[in-house]
Design a protein around this motif. Structure first.
Motif, PDB file in Angstrom:
ATOM      1  N   MET A  86      15.732   7.457 -43.567  1.00 21.01           N
ATOM      2  CA  MET A  86      14.456   7.097 -42.924  1.00 21.01           C
ATOM      3  C   MET A  86      13.448   6.510 -43.902  1.00 21.01           C
ATOM      4  SD  MET A  86      13.936  10.088 -40.063  1.00 21.01           S
ATOM      5  CE  MET A  86      14.217  11.475 -41.136  1.00 21.01           C
ATOM      6  N   GLY A  87      13.829   6.414 -45.190  1.00 27.93           N
ATOM      7  CA  GLY A  87      12.954   5.677 -46.089  1.00 27.93           C
ATOM      8  C   GLY A  87      12.452   6.410 -47.312  1.00 27.93           C
ATOM      9  N   ALA A 259      14.478   6.839 -35.275  1.00 24.98           N
ATOM     10  CA  ALA A 259      13.983   6.777 -36.652  1.00 24.98           C
ATOM     11  C   ALA A 259      15.116   6.461 -37.621  1.00 24.98           C
ATOM     12  CB  ALA A 259      13.321   8.100 -37.031  1.00 24.98           C
ATOM     13  N   ARG A 263      15.177   2.091 -38.878  1.00 20.83           N
ATOM     14  CA  ARG A 263      14.908   1.903 -40.308  1.00 20.83           C
ATOM     15  C   ARG A 263      16.070   1.184 -40.977  1.00 20.83           C
ATOM     16  NH1 ARG A 263      14.542   0.715 -44.824  1.00 20.83           N
ATOM     17  NH2 ARG A 263      13.804   1.890 -46.618  1.00 20.83           N
ATOM     18  N   GLN A 264      17.305   1.589 -40.646  1.00 16.19           N
ATOM     19  CA  GLN A 264      18.462   1.007 -41.311  1.00 16.19           C
ATOM     20  C   GLN A 264      18.758  -0.405 -40.795  1.00 16.19           C
ATOM     21  OE1 GLN A 264      21.084   3.823 -42.618  1.00 16.19           O
ATOM     22  NE2 GLN A 264      22.937   2.581 -42.656  1.00 16.19           N
ATOM     23  N   PRO A 269      10.254  -0.323 -43.645  1.00 15.23           N
ATOM     24  CA  PRO A 269       9.897   1.102 -43.708  1.00 15.23           C
ATOM     25  C   PRO A 269       9.148   1.565 -42.463  1.00 15.23           C
ATOM     26  CG  PRO A 269       8.391  -0.186 -45.051  1.00 15.23           C
ATOM     27  CD  PRO A 269       9.444  -1.136 -44.579  1.00 15.23           C
ATOM     28  N   ILE A 270       9.370   2.825 -42.082  1.00 14.36           N
ATOM     29  CA  ILE A 270       8.590   3.420 -40.990  1.00 14.36           C
ATOM     30  C   ILE A 270       7.251   3.842 -41.593  1.00 14.36           C
ATOM     31  CG2 ILE A 270       8.494   5.232 -39.241  1.00 14.36           C
ATOM     32  CD1 ILE A 270      11.585   5.389 -39.493  1.00 14.36           C
ATOM     33  N   ALA A 287       9.052  10.609 -44.519  1.00  9.36           N
ATOM     34  CA  ALA A 287      10.478  10.798 -44.234  1.00  9.36           C
ATOM     35  C   ALA A 287      10.959  12.211 -44.570  1.00  9.36           C
ATOM     36  CB  ALA A 287      11.306   9.765 -44.992  1.00  9.36           C
TER      37      ALA A 287
END
Length: 459
Positions: A86-87, A259, A263-264, A269-270, A287
């Motif tokens: 998720m970052g 999420a 993201r991937q 980025p979230i 994250a």
């Protein structure tokens, strides 16, 4: 996703107890449970495959140290890889531009884009001390323009008017000119959404992006969409150079599927997450903390922030001093405490941030009942006069009937509240006199203390 993954991992921790290491044999069973939980949460299959491969590589052959068992070690690895997917950490919003910093909001209709625009405006005003202007280019839905006007006012920002007969590009140029002339720090541009992806939408938003040259292009996506969110993310990634993602409705049941996938898929980025319908229900996305929520570890940091945001510390200190002294604690003070709880989002909001096992013990039914009782008590106290609140002993039969009628409850409810309050006052006097333990023994122990609380709160 949260409940499913948490339950499966909890079972693994129990079944793997006593084994010395994670091996090829036992890791397959563990990863099968993780894979099923992710797929059930509508995480995209390529994302699941990559995630499982990374967890397996990290887990295989690891020695189990200290008081851990293989299941617990796997949970820690899953937690770390969830955060990585998720970052990792927090991605800050970029406002480094000649004012106004232009932020373009993109996404499908129904993702919560317009409301999120206002929430972001409030965040920038309160957290970043920025002067914010919002504008809508959704000329296909006049109601969307009016909606942005309404929620912008709630956020405390300024709204730039636009009309359905205008072209989005003309609206954009006029809004930028106005923002420059009136020294706005940030211009939030709400674009048109569609019920599905189409080429006309993408062509229009590409043209707007070229016109505005935004410093941030944020993709707003509904966290409850699951697999659909992945398809939408792919289309917007191909059309626009996305700089960040805002996940809405993260307080729903999915809590993670989108999420992980979005993201991937986008590589962006979230940056923010919508965690409630309230105008201040937007959080900077972390994250590591979200991975903890997904795994049922709760979010104690968010709980502390909620308390700090909702509680008037000066008022709380004065009330604490009053309670310690045992003097003049009245129903107005009690009403103030109920108000503080409401500011923090109520009991259910706070319980939601506790680790899963603790939240489960609180029980949703109990929380709902306690919330109702708190609202009922507030209504009863508000039906009293200031004199009655400061001197509850004045409330006799005729006053009780008037108060009950005003609050829409039975007289018995008024009696119950007054009895509970009288017990609280008595307990405070005992605390002041140092006789708390004697009082508890005399009342029959902790059970009696629980009985003094509204139903559900005694837990």
């Amino acid at each position: 996703m949260a409940s499913s993954l948490t339950e499966r991992l909890s079972r693994l921790v129990k079944t793997m107890r006593g084994q010395a290491r994670i091996t090829e044999d036992n890791v397959q069973d563990m990863l099968r449970e993780v894979r099923m939980a992710l797929l059930e949460a509508d995480v995209a299959l390529p994302v699941v495959r990559d995630f499982i491969a990374r967890v397996k590589e990290k887990a295989l052959g690891q020695e189990v140290m200290g008081s851990l068992n293989p299941g617990q070690l796997l949970v820690s690895i899953v937690h770390k890889e969830l955060a990585t997917t998720m970052g990792e950490g927090v991605a800050d919003i970029n406002l480094a531009a000649q004012p106004p910093a232009i932020i373009l909001m993109a996404g499908l209709q129904g993702a919560g884009k317009t409301t999120t625009t206002a929430k972001l405006a409030k965040h920038l005003i309160e957290k970043r001390r920025k002067k914010v202007l919002t504008v809508s280019a959704d000329v296909y839905r006049p109601a969307a323009i009016e909606q942005l006007k309404t929620v912008t006012k709630q956020a405390g920002a300024e709204w730039f008017p636009s009309q359905p007969d205008q072209k989005p590009r003309d609206i954009a140029l006029a809004a930028v000119d106005y923002a420059k002339k009136h020294y706005f720090d940030v211009l939030l541009f709400d674009t048109a959404g569609r019920l599905a992806i189409d080429e006309a939408l993408m062509a229009e938003i590409r043209d707007l992006h070229a016109t505005l040259k935004p410093v941030e292009t944020l993709f707003v996506v509904d966290a409850m969409q699951g697999q659909d969110a992945v398809n939408t993310a792919k289309a917007f990634k191909e059309a626009l150079p996305l700089t960040g993602i805002i996940l809405t409705k993260l307080d729903g049941d999915s809590r993670g599927g989108a999420a992980l996938s979005v993201r991937q898929i986008t590589g962006a980025p979230i940056k923010f997450a919508g965690v409630s319908e309230k105008i201040d229900g937007l959080e900077v996305f972390d994250a590591d903390r979200h991975a903890g929520r997904v795994l049922g570890m709760g979010d104690i940091v968010a709980l502390v922030e909620e308390v700090q945001k909702g509680v008037d510390l000066d008022a709380a200190k004065k009330l604490a001093d009053k309670m310690r002294s045992g003097d003049n604690f009245d129903l107005t003070d009690f009403l103030s405490q109920l108000g503080q709880m409401k500011k923090m989002g109520g009991l259910s909001s706070l319980v939601d941030k506790l680790p899963t096992q603790l939240a489960a013990k609180a029980g949703q039914a109990d929380m709902a009942r306690a919330e109702r009782d708190m609202r009922r008590m507030e209504g009863i106290i508000l039906s009293m006069t200031p004199l009655e609140r400061s001197k509850p002993e004045l409330i006799k039969a005729s006053r009780k009937r008037r108060i009950a009628a005003g609050a829409g409850v039975q007289v018995q409810e008024v009696n119950r509240l007054l009895n509970q309050f009288e017990q609280m006052q008595g307990m405070m006097k005992k605390i002041k006199g140092g006789g708390l333990m004697k009082m508890i023994k005399r009342m029959g122990g902790m059970k009696a203390m629980k009985d003094m609380l509204p139903p559900g709160m005694g837990r």
